[in-house]
Design an enzyme around this catalytic site. Sequence first.
Site, PDB file in Angstrom:
ATOM      1  N   GLY A  91      28.351  57.085  44.884  1.00 25.75           N
ATOM      2  CA  GLY A  91      27.962  56.163  45.936  1.00 25.75           C
ATOM      3  C   GLY A  91      27.654  54.818  45.316  1.00 25.75           C
ATOM      4  O   GLY A  91      26.729  54.106  45.716  1.00 25.75           O
ATOM      5  N   ARG A 123      23.969  50.368  48.741  1.00 24.63           N
ATOM      6  CA  ARG A 123      22.745  49.636  48.387  1.00 24.63           C
ATOM      7  C   ARG A 123      22.051  50.256  47.180  1.00 24.63           C
ATOM      8  O   ARG A 123      21.675  49.568  46.237  1.00 24.63           O
ATOM      9  CB  ARG A 123      21.791  49.617  49.587  1.00 24.63           C
ATOM     10  CG  ARG A 123      22.277  48.781  50.759  1.00 24.63           C
ATOM     11  CD  ARG A 123      21.205  48.759  51.829  1.00 24.63           C
ATOM     12  NE  ARG A 123      21.567  47.867  52.929  1.00 24.63           N
ATOM     13  CZ  ARG A 123      21.686  48.250  54.177  1.00 24.63           C
ATOM     14  NH1 ARG A 123      21.509  49.514  54.492  1.00 24.63           N
ATOM     15  NH2 ARG A 123      21.975  47.386  55.134  1.00 24.63           N
ATOM     16  N   MET A 124      21.868  51.578  47.239  1.00 23.58           N
ATOM     17  CA  MET A 124      21.207  52.242  46.122  1.00 23.58           C
ATOM     18  C   MET A 124      22.093  52.248  44.892  1.00 23.58           C
ATOM     19  O   MET A 124      21.610  52.103  43.761  1.00 23.58           O
ATOM     20  CB  MET A 124      20.840  53.675  46.512  1.00 23.58           C
ATOM     21  CG  MET A 124      19.529  53.792  47.258  1.00 23.58           C
ATOM     22  SD  MET A 124      18.129  53.148  46.317  1.00 23.58           S
ATOM     23  CE  MET A 124      18.222  54.172  44.857  1.00 23.58           C
ATOM     24  N   THR A 149      20.348  62.498  51.997  1.00 24.44           N
ATOM     25  CA  THR A 149      19.658  63.221  53.063  1.00 24.44           C
ATOM     26  C   THR A 149      20.660  63.590  54.157  1.00 24.44           C
ATOM     27  O   THR A 149      21.787  63.116  54.175  1.00 24.44           O
ATOM     28  CB  THR A 149      18.519  62.381  53.661  1.00 24.44           C
ATOM     29  OG1 THR A 149      19.049  61.158  54.189  1.00 24.44           O
ATOM     30  CG2 THR A 149      17.481  62.062  52.597  1.00 24.44           C
ATOM     31  N   ALA A 199      15.746  65.703  45.948  1.00 26.84           N
ATOM     32  CA  ALA A 199      14.578  65.090  46.578  1.00 26.84           C
ATOM     33  C   ALA A 199      15.050  64.202  47.713  1.00 26.84           C
ATOM     34  O   ALA A 199      15.985  63.422  47.544  1.00 26.84           O
ATOM     35  CB  ALA A 199      13.771  64.280  45.570  1.00 26.84           C
ATOM     36  N   ASN A 215      13.359  61.849  48.921  1.00 29.70           N
ATOM     37  CA  ASN A 215      12.844  60.517  48.619  1.00 29.70           C
ATOM     38  C   ASN A 215      12.479  60.482  47.142  1.00 29.70           C
ATOM     39  O   ASN A 215      11.712  61.323  46.675  1.00 29.70           O
ATOM     40  CB  ASN A 215      11.611  60.226  49.484  1.00 29.70           C
ATOM     41  CG  ASN A 215      11.166  58.788  49.413  1.00 29.70           C
ATOM     42  OD1 ASN A 215      11.007  58.220  48.339  1.00 29.70           O
ATOM     43  ND2 ASN A 215      10.938  58.168  50.562  1.00 29.70           N
ATOM     44  N   HIS A 260      13.075  52.585  59.175  1.00 22.77           N
ATOM     45  CA  HIS A 260      14.160  52.307  58.235  1.00 22.77           C
ATOM     46  C   HIS A 260      15.086  51.210  58.761  1.00 22.77           C
ATOM     47  O   HIS A 260      15.015  50.845  59.936  1.00 22.77           O
ATOM     48  CB  HIS A 260      14.988  53.568  57.960  1.00 22.77           C
ATOM     49  CG  HIS A 260      14.334  54.529  57.018  1.00 22.77           C
ATOM     50  ND1 HIS A 260      13.388  55.437  57.427  1.00 22.77           N
ATOM     51  CD2 HIS A 260      14.467  54.711  55.670  1.00 22.77           C
ATOM     52  CE1 HIS A 260      12.972  56.151  56.390  1.00 22.77           C
ATOM     53  NE2 HIS A 260      13.601  55.722  55.312  1.00 22.77           N
ATOM     54  N   HIS A 261      15.939  50.731  57.893  1.00 25.04           N
ATOM     55  CA  HIS A 261      16.892  49.673  58.228  1.00 25.04           C
ATOM     56  C   HIS A 261      17.876  50.133  59.310  1.00 25.04           C
ATOM     57  O   HIS A 261      18.058  51.331  59.559  1.00 25.04           O
ATOM     58  CB  HIS A 261      17.664  49.238  56.972  1.00 25.04           C
ATOM     59  CG  HIS A 261      18.392  50.356  56.303  1.00 25.04           C
ATOM     60  ND1 HIS A 261      19.670  50.743  56.646  1.00 25.04           N
ATOM     61  CD2 HIS A 261      18.011  51.203  55.316  1.00 25.04           C
ATOM     62  CE1 HIS A 261      20.057  51.752  55.897  1.00 25.04           C
ATOM     63  NE2 HIS A 261      19.054  52.055  55.075  1.00 25.04           N
ATOM     64  N   LYS A 319      20.688  53.016  58.691  1.00 23.47           N
ATOM     65  CA  LYS A 319      20.432  54.412  58.324  1.00 23.47           C
ATOM     66  C   LYS A 319      21.045  55.343  59.356  1.00 23.47           C
ATOM     67  O   LYS A 319      20.833  55.200  60.559  1.00 23.47           O
ATOM     68  CB  LYS A 319      18.931  54.673  58.175  1.00 23.47           C
ATOM     69  CG  LYS A 319      18.627  56.088  57.664  1.00 23.47           C
ATOM     70  CD  LYS A 319      17.188  56.225  57.232  1.00 23.47           C
ATOM     71  CE  LYS A 319      16.851  57.638  56.798  1.00 23.47           C
ATOM     72  NZ  LYS A 319      17.679  58.090  55.655  1.00 23.47           N
ATOM     73  N   THR A 376      12.616  62.197  54.398  1.00 21.80           N
ATOM     74  CA  THR A 376      11.218  62.159  53.961  1.00 21.80           C
ATOM     75  C   THR A 376      10.281  62.584  55.074  1.00 21.80           C
ATOM     76  O   THR A 376       9.322  63.336  54.857  1.00 21.80           O
ATOM     77  CB  THR A 376      10.857  60.742  53.488  1.00 21.80           C
ATOM     78  OG1 THR A 376      11.715  60.382  52.408  1.00 21.80           O
ATOM     79  CG2 THR A 376       9.415  60.662  53.036  1.00 21.80           C
TER      80      THR A 376
END
Length: 269
Positions: A7, A11-12, A99, A121, A123, A154-155, A158, A165
């Site tokens: 990915g 963004r991440m 997620t 996880a 988050n 969230h933005h 999403k 989370t």
Amino acid sequence: MKISLLGASGRMGRELMARVASANDLELAGALAAAADPWIGQDAGLAAGLPEAGVTVTSSPDESVAGAHVAVDFSTAAVTVNIAAACAEAGCALVEGVTGITAEGQAALEHAARQVAVLQASNMSLGVHVLDELLRLAAQRLDEEYDLEIIETHHRGKADAPSGTALQLGRAAAAARGREFREVAEFQRHGQTGARKKGAIGFSAVRGGGFSGNHSVLLAGSDEVLELRHQSLGRGVFAAGALRAARWLAGRPPGMYDLYSVMGTASTE
């Protein structure tokens, strides 16, 4: 340590790319993006506006993890099955941050964990996992006379709601009270719903702007309210947590891990 970013153009992915490029102990070994992504075929560093990385962005999970010690996944749930299989085949540990993963995808991760280390996880913020622990204590000490509501923001982009989370927090609270999550979770309220059910765990999802992720938990009694709140100030907190997890996971034996393991705290799941 050789690391693959799955990915990479998101963004991440871009946040992680910059951090890997500036780290002395990390080397980019692979980068994955969707087949239609304009980054495909480009040098990952140059595509991200960074120095040349010597790694070509690919749409093949197998190619992206070949030669990597650890892969960090912030792609989409649609490719979880393929990513899990590719990591297992390559002997590459996996930090899974996606997620909204389906039951099939979850089964694929657990199958891969028989061959490689998988850390999952919803988050990657260490602060959120401390919030999880505090909520377990609060939900146990303050019984069902205290109504429990979880609000997440969230933005606008999403895709899933409630957030992973928020669901994690809801499951933690239900477990602390000795209840089955599916029996107490309340996701929608509209129209004449009647009075709030005692013991319900309510969820509210706010979408808009560029929020990177805020979570609040209200425990509302008749005479007092306790609020637990975590606010992320940028995606850097998730990238830092993911890379800390990746460094910790490298070389671990096969199995399923979580951030409690990284932080040296036994999971209470």
